[in-house]
Design an enzyme around this catalytic site. Structure first.
Site, PDB file in Angstrom:
ATOM      1  CG  LEU A 105      -2.049   0.830   1.305  1.00 47.08           C
ATOM      2  CD1 LEU A 105      -3.115   0.414   0.347  1.00 47.08           C
ATOM      3  CD2 LEU A 105      -2.810   0.669   2.670  1.00 47.08           C
ATOM      4  CG  ASP A 106       0.550   4.159  -3.296  1.00 50.46           C
ATOM      5  OD1 ASP A 106       1.165   3.269  -3.674  1.00 50.46           O
ATOM      6  OD2 ASP A 106       0.174   4.994  -3.992  1.00 50.46           O
ATOM      7  NE  ARG A 107       7.113   7.180   3.893  1.00 50.09           N
ATOM      8  CZ  ARG A 107       8.278   7.897   4.190  1.00 50.09           C
ATOM      9  NH1 ARG A 107       9.114   8.055   3.323  1.00 50.09           N
ATOM     10  NH2 ARG A 107       8.622   8.400   5.556  1.00 50.09           N
TER      11      ARG A 107
END
Length: 286
Positions: free
Chosen positions: A132-134
């Protein structure tokens, strides 16, 4: 900022990792110990390389130590994720913005998997299943057995996992009376997203949308929505300059897959408001 890389061959059986790395780096031993605890020290033995966390671990002649020291990364303090469900062989977490999905050679202390290892009871090894994107928030799965990790990873790879996200975007999405399907290729690979209006916010300058993705390309939702003229609020990479004063308004709110042991269908959801992508709680189904 101090950035160093060192690779040291072990030539004496009585050698200690902290002493060897302190000597070659000229860093204080306490900093080496912190780097070790935070995942920046690696040990290669018999062709296999893994993180070395215990300063007391015995070394063998022929081992090789690796130090990847970046004090900017090592100074970071993780924002802890919230545990949504602990199923023993895997766990589900609500990831906050800024926490990474996985580590790098420079460390892993600010990752979901490491937070899971350190905070679950009983403690157990954690394996990355998906990313999941930071900057994004929301549901992420961590495995705690190699068999569960392989099973769940395969489900993600074969697109058998239902993934739903909620985003706040710039623009009036009500111009799309029905669901908008975006199939623009990304990086030469097929990418498929379906976006549905949830509500238009008061001034009609922003909208809340639900996004279901069938593929998992890097930054897929962000790139698709920006390409369609609806960049996500807070997107510093693909959005507008006006987005830079708020966090990325993208949240993973639903994951559905088959349990890796008994194969029953499980669904995890985060409750939301229609007016934002914030979390109000969670529900599970089986």
């Amino acid at each position: 900022m101090t950035i160093q890389q060192h690779h040291v061959a072990v030539t004496a059986a009585a050698a200690r990792a902290v002493e060897l790395l302190a000597e070659v780096s000229q860093l204080p031993k306490q900093r080496i110990k912190v780097a070790m605890q935070r995942g920046a020290v690696w040990l290669t033995r018999a062709g296999h390389t893994a993180r070395l966390r215990r300063a007391s671990r015995s070394l063998r002649i022929g081992d090789e130590l690796h130090l990847y020291y970046n004090d900017s990364i090592l100074r970071e303090e993780p924002v802890l994720p919230r545990l949504v469900a602990d199923e023993r062989c895997y766990s589900v977490w609500d990831k906050p913005s800024g926490l990474r999905s996985q580590g790098s050679k420079w460390g892993d202390h600010c990752t979901v998997v490491r937070c899971a290892e350190r905070n679950l009871e009983p403690q157990r090894t954690a394996y990355t299943v998906h990313r999941l994107d930071r900057a994004a928030t929301g549901l992420i799965v961590v495995a705690h057995a190699k068999s569960a990790a392989a099973n769940l990873s395969q489900q993600f790879r074969e697109r058998r996992v239902r993934k739903r996200y909620r985003a706040v975007v710039h623009g009036d999405f009500s111009v799309h009376a029905t669901a908008l399907r975006l199939v623009m290729p990304l990086d030469g690979k097929s990418a498929d997203s379906e976006c549905q209006l949830v509500t238009v916010l008061g001034d009609h300058e922003c909208s809340v949308v639900d996004v279901t993705i069938k593929t998992g390309r890097k930054h897929q939702i962000r790139r698709h929505l920006a390409g369609a003229g609806f960049p996500i609020v807070g997107d510093r990479l693909y959005g507008s300059a006006a987005s830079t004063d708020v966090d990325l308004q993208l949240r993973a709110i639903e994951l559905g897959f088959s349990h890796p042991i008994d194969e029953r269908s499980v669904v995890y959801r985060l409750a939301t408001n229609d007016g934002n992508s914030g979390n109000l709680g969670n529900t599970t189904e089986s």
